[in-house]
Design a protein around this motif. Structure first.
Motif, PDB file in Angstrom:
ATOM      1  N   ASP A  34       0.903  -1.259   0.070  1.00 22.30           N
ATOM      2  CA  ASP A  34       0.153  -0.489   0.114  1.00 22.30           C
ATOM      3  C   ASP A  34       0.880   1.062  -0.010  1.00 22.30           C
ATOM      4  N   LEU A  35       0.728   1.863  -1.020  1.00 25.53           N
ATOM      5  CA  LEU A  35       1.893   2.788  -0.847  1.00 25.53           C
ATOM      6  C   LEU A  35       1.824   4.283  -0.128  1.00 25.53           C
ATOM      7  N   ASP A  36       0.120   4.271   0.610  1.00 23.80           N
ATOM      8  CA  ASP A  36       0.278   5.079   1.687  1.00 23.80           C
ATOM      9  C   ASP A  36       1.003   4.951   3.273  1.00 23.80           C
ATOM     10  N   ASP A  45       5.506   8.867   9.698  1.00 22.28           N
ATOM     11  CA  ASP A  45       4.947   9.489  10.300  1.00 22.28           C
ATOM     12  C   ASP A  45       3.326   9.060   9.250  1.00 22.28           C
ATOM     13  N   THR A  46       2.578  10.132  10.108  1.00 22.44           N
ATOM     14  CA  THR A  46       1.061   8.952   9.610  1.00 22.44           C
ATOM     15  C   THR A  46       0.923  10.454   7.240  1.00 22.44           C
ATOM     16  N   VAL A  47       0.143  10.124   7.035  1.00 28.36           N
ATOM     17  CA  VAL A  47      -0.214  10.876   5.811  1.00 28.36           C
ATOM     18  C   VAL A  47      -0.343  12.106   6.158  1.00 28.36           C
ATOM     19  N   THR A  48      -1.688  12.038   6.997  1.00 28.93           N
ATOM     20  CA  THR A  48      -1.993  13.507   7.942  1.00 28.93           C
ATOM     21  C   THR A  48      -1.056  14.658   8.208  1.00 28.93           C
ATOM     22  N   ALA A  49      -0.193  13.788   9.298  1.00 28.87           N
ATOM     23  CA  ALA A  49       1.287  14.624   9.347  1.00 28.87           C
ATOM     24  C   ALA A  49       2.101  14.985   8.666  1.00 28.87           C
ATOM     25  N   ILE A  50       2.432  14.281   7.307  1.00 26.99           N
ATOM     26  CA  ILE A  50       3.375  14.487   6.355  1.00 26.99           C
ATOM     27  C   ILE A  50       2.564  15.696   5.056  1.00 26.99           C
ATOM     28  N   PHE A  51       1.112  15.579   5.280  1.00 27.08           N
ATOM     29  CA  PHE A  51      -0.081  16.894   4.603  1.00 27.08           C
ATOM     30  C   PHE A  51       0.247  17.868   5.635  1.00 27.08           C
ATOM     31  N   GLY A  58       4.584  18.928  -1.123  1.00 28.11           N
ATOM     32  CA  GLY A  58       4.839  17.583  -0.362  1.00 28.11           C
ATOM     33  C   GLY A  58       5.285  16.306  -0.649  1.00 28.11           C
ATOM     34  N   PHE A  59       3.864  15.795  -0.009  1.00 21.29           N
ATOM     35  CA  PHE A  59       3.267  14.577  -0.255  1.00 21.29           C
ATOM     36  C   PHE A  59       3.570  13.796  -1.458  1.00 21.29           C
ATOM     37  N   ARG A  60       3.021  14.875  -2.942  1.00 20.79           N
ATOM     38  CA  ARG A  60       2.674  14.474  -4.034  1.00 20.79           C
ATOM     39  C   ARG A  60       4.162  13.333  -4.282  1.00 20.79           C
ATOM     40  N   SER A  61       5.066  14.246  -4.015  1.00 23.13           N
ATOM     41  CA  SER A  61       6.098  14.161  -4.992  1.00 23.13           C
ATOM     42  C   SER A  61       6.692  13.226  -3.644  1.00 23.13           C
ATOM     43  N   ARG A  62       5.951  12.850  -2.622  1.00 26.01           N
ATOM     44  CA  ARG A  62       6.649  11.919  -1.506  1.00 26.01           C
ATOM     45  C   ARG A  62       6.177  10.626  -2.745  1.00 26.01           C
ATOM     46  N   GLU A  63       4.614  10.816  -3.248  1.00 28.89           N
ATOM     47  CA  GLU A  63       3.821   9.805  -3.503  1.00 28.89           C
ATOM     48  C   GLU A  63       4.436   9.293  -5.047  1.00 28.89           C
ATOM     49  N   SER A  64       5.310  10.039  -5.462  1.00 21.54           N
ATOM     50  CA  SER A  64       5.377  10.244  -7.243  1.00 21.54           C
ATOM     51  C   SER A  64       6.535   9.383  -6.734  1.00 21.54           C
ATOM     52  N   ALA A  65       7.632   9.496  -5.927  1.00 22.64           N
ATOM     53  CA  ALA A  65       8.807   8.498  -5.970  1.00 22.64           C
ATOM     54  C   ALA A  65       8.630   7.290  -5.540  1.00 22.64           C
ATOM     55  N   HIS A  66       7.631   7.091  -4.675  1.00 22.55           N
ATOM     56  CA  HIS A  66       7.540   5.566  -4.560  1.00 22.55           C
ATOM     57  C   HIS A  66       6.712   4.811  -5.110  1.00 22.55           C
ATOM     58  N   LEU A  67       5.621   5.565  -6.080  1.00 22.73           N
ATOM     59  CA  LEU A  67       4.802   4.755  -6.731  1.00 22.73           C
ATOM     60  C   LEU A  67       6.152   3.901  -8.237  1.00 22.73           C
ATOM     61  N   ASP A  68       7.061   5.568  -8.423  1.00 23.42           N
ATOM     62  CA  ASP A  68       7.849   4.525  -9.367  1.00 23.42           C
ATOM     63  C   ASP A  68       9.086   4.236  -9.165  1.00 23.42           C
ATOM     64  N   VAL A  77       0.620  -6.637  -5.670  1.00 21.04           N
ATOM     65  CA  VAL A  77      -0.503  -5.432  -5.734  1.00 21.04           C
ATOM     66  C   VAL A  77      -0.406  -4.478  -4.995  1.00 21.04           C
ATOM     67  N   LEU A  78      -0.733  -3.369  -5.619  1.00 20.58           N
ATOM     68  CA  LEU A  78      -0.102  -2.514  -5.286  1.00 20.58           C
ATOM     69  C   LEU A  78      -1.429  -1.572  -5.174  1.00 20.58           C
ATOM     70  N   ALA A  79      -1.864  -0.734  -3.763  1.00 24.14           N
ATOM     71  CA  ALA A  79      -2.381   0.257  -3.939  1.00 24.14           C
ATOM     72  C   ALA A  79      -2.435   1.320  -3.698  1.00 24.14           C
ATOM     73  N   THR A  80      -2.844   1.936  -4.809  1.00 31.34           N
ATOM     74  CA  THR A  80      -2.235   3.675  -4.871  1.00 31.34           C
ATOM     75  C   THR A  80      -2.776   4.527  -3.867  1.00 31.34           C
ATOM     76  N   GLY A  81      -2.703   6.127  -4.062  1.00 28.30           N
ATOM     77  CA  GLY A  81      -3.259   6.207  -2.595  1.00 28.30           C
ATOM     78  C   GLY A  81      -4.696   7.199  -3.848  1.00 28.30           C
ATOM     79  N   ALA A  82      -5.805   7.818  -3.659  1.00 29.93           N
ATOM     80  CA  ALA A  82      -6.994   8.086  -4.413  1.00 29.93           C
ATOM     81  C   ALA A  82      -6.331   9.112  -5.778  1.00 29.93           C
ATOM     82  N   GLY A  83      -5.093  10.127  -5.149  1.00 27.32           N
ATOM     83  CA  GLY A  83      -4.606  11.085  -5.974  1.00 27.32           C
ATOM     84  C   GLY A  83      -3.208  10.762  -6.824  1.00 27.32           C
ATOM     85  N   ALA A  84      -3.527   9.432  -6.368  1.00 23.78           N
ATOM     86  CA  ALA A  84      -1.906   8.977  -7.348  1.00 23.78           C
ATOM     87  C   ALA A  84      -1.517   9.227  -8.515  1.00 23.78           C
ATOM     88  N   VAL A  85      -3.532   9.030  -9.134  1.00 22.43           N
ATOM     89  CA  VAL A  85      -3.264   9.712 -10.522  1.00 22.43           C
ATOM     90  C   VAL A  85      -3.042  10.933 -11.186  1.00 22.43           C
TER      91      VAL A  85
END
Ligand SMILES: Nc1ncnc2c1ncn2[C@@H]1O[C@H](COP(=O)(O)OP(=O)(O)O)[C@@H](O)[C@H]1O
Ligand SMILES: O=C(O)C1=C[C@@H](OP(=O)(O)O)[C@@H](O)[C@H](O)C1
Ligand SMILES: [Mg+2]
Length: 176
Positions: A34-36, A45-51, A58-68, A77-85
């Motif tokens: 799970d990406l999150d 830290d929690t996703v809420t704390a990172i936000f 800031g969260f999006r750039s970490r999300e993109s790096a992890h998704l890559d 099986v990879l669950a993305t967060g709803a905004g990853a797209v």
């Protein structure tokens, strides 16, 4: 069973990417990521704390790096967060590195499922319905654009949804 190297779950918040993704991985005997969860554990830290600390950007750039990083794995099986797209590079990575399964859900069902859930920073504040509707308006076409398969969530529990999702995937992979 899965001729494609990975299974990627995309879709709105509360669609069940985390919950159904975990159950699909167990069913197919594949590792689940799970990406999150990965982002949170990498930064302690929690996703809420990172936000809160770094804002959505800031969260999006970490999300993109992890998704890559994780989309390069084989057989997960990879669950993305709803905004990853939102990031076109993320969409390209998902399309080219696995089967993309969109879990769809309507706003009424999201409100119901997430009624007692305070862990989604994109839904913080008043007017949850309005926020969910505007997220749907901005994002649903992006999920649909990259999906190999769309699973339409109904007003049903996880135990009832899971066999439908498995059957959908098995039919798809048989045709590939
Ligand atoms: N049919 C269903 N499919 C997926 N999740 C469901 C369903 N019914 C209830 N839920 C619940 O909805 C909640 C949100 O699911 P979650 O996996 O966190 O979604 P996402 O990761 O897409 O945001 C969970 O508590 C889950 O148990
Ligand atoms: O809607 C979004 O942009 C987000 C959805 C969350 O994942 P879920 O889809 O699992 O809620 C998580 O990635 C983060 O809070 C941002
Ligand atoms: Mg999730």
């Amino acid at each position: 069973m899965n001729p494609s190297p990975n299974l990627f779950l995309v879709g709105p918040t509360g669609a069940g990417k985390t919950t159904i993704g975990q159950r699909l991985a167990a069913h197919f005997g594949l590792p689940f990521v799970d990406l999150d969860v990965e982002i949170a554990s990498r930064y302690g830290d929690t996703v809420t704390a990172i936000f809160k600390r770094e804002g959505e950007a800031g969260f999006r750039s970490r999300e993109s790096a992890h998704l890559d990083e994780f989309s390069r794995h084989q057989g997960i099986v990879l669950a993305t967060g709803a905004g990853a797209v939102l990031d076109p590079l993320n969409r390209d990575a998902l399309i080219s590195r696995g089967t993309v399964l969109m879990l769809g859900v309507d706003v009424d069902e999201q409100l119901d499922r997430l009624r007692d859930d305070g862990t989604r920073p994109m839904l913080a504040g008043d007017d949850r319905r309005g926020r969910l509707q505007s997220l749907a308006d901005n994002r649903n076409h992006l999920y649909e654009d990259i999906a190999d398969l769309i699973f339409h969530g109904r007003h049903e529990g996880v135990d009832s949804a899971l066999p439908r999702a498995i059957a959908l995937l098995e039919r798809h992979w048989k045709r590939c």
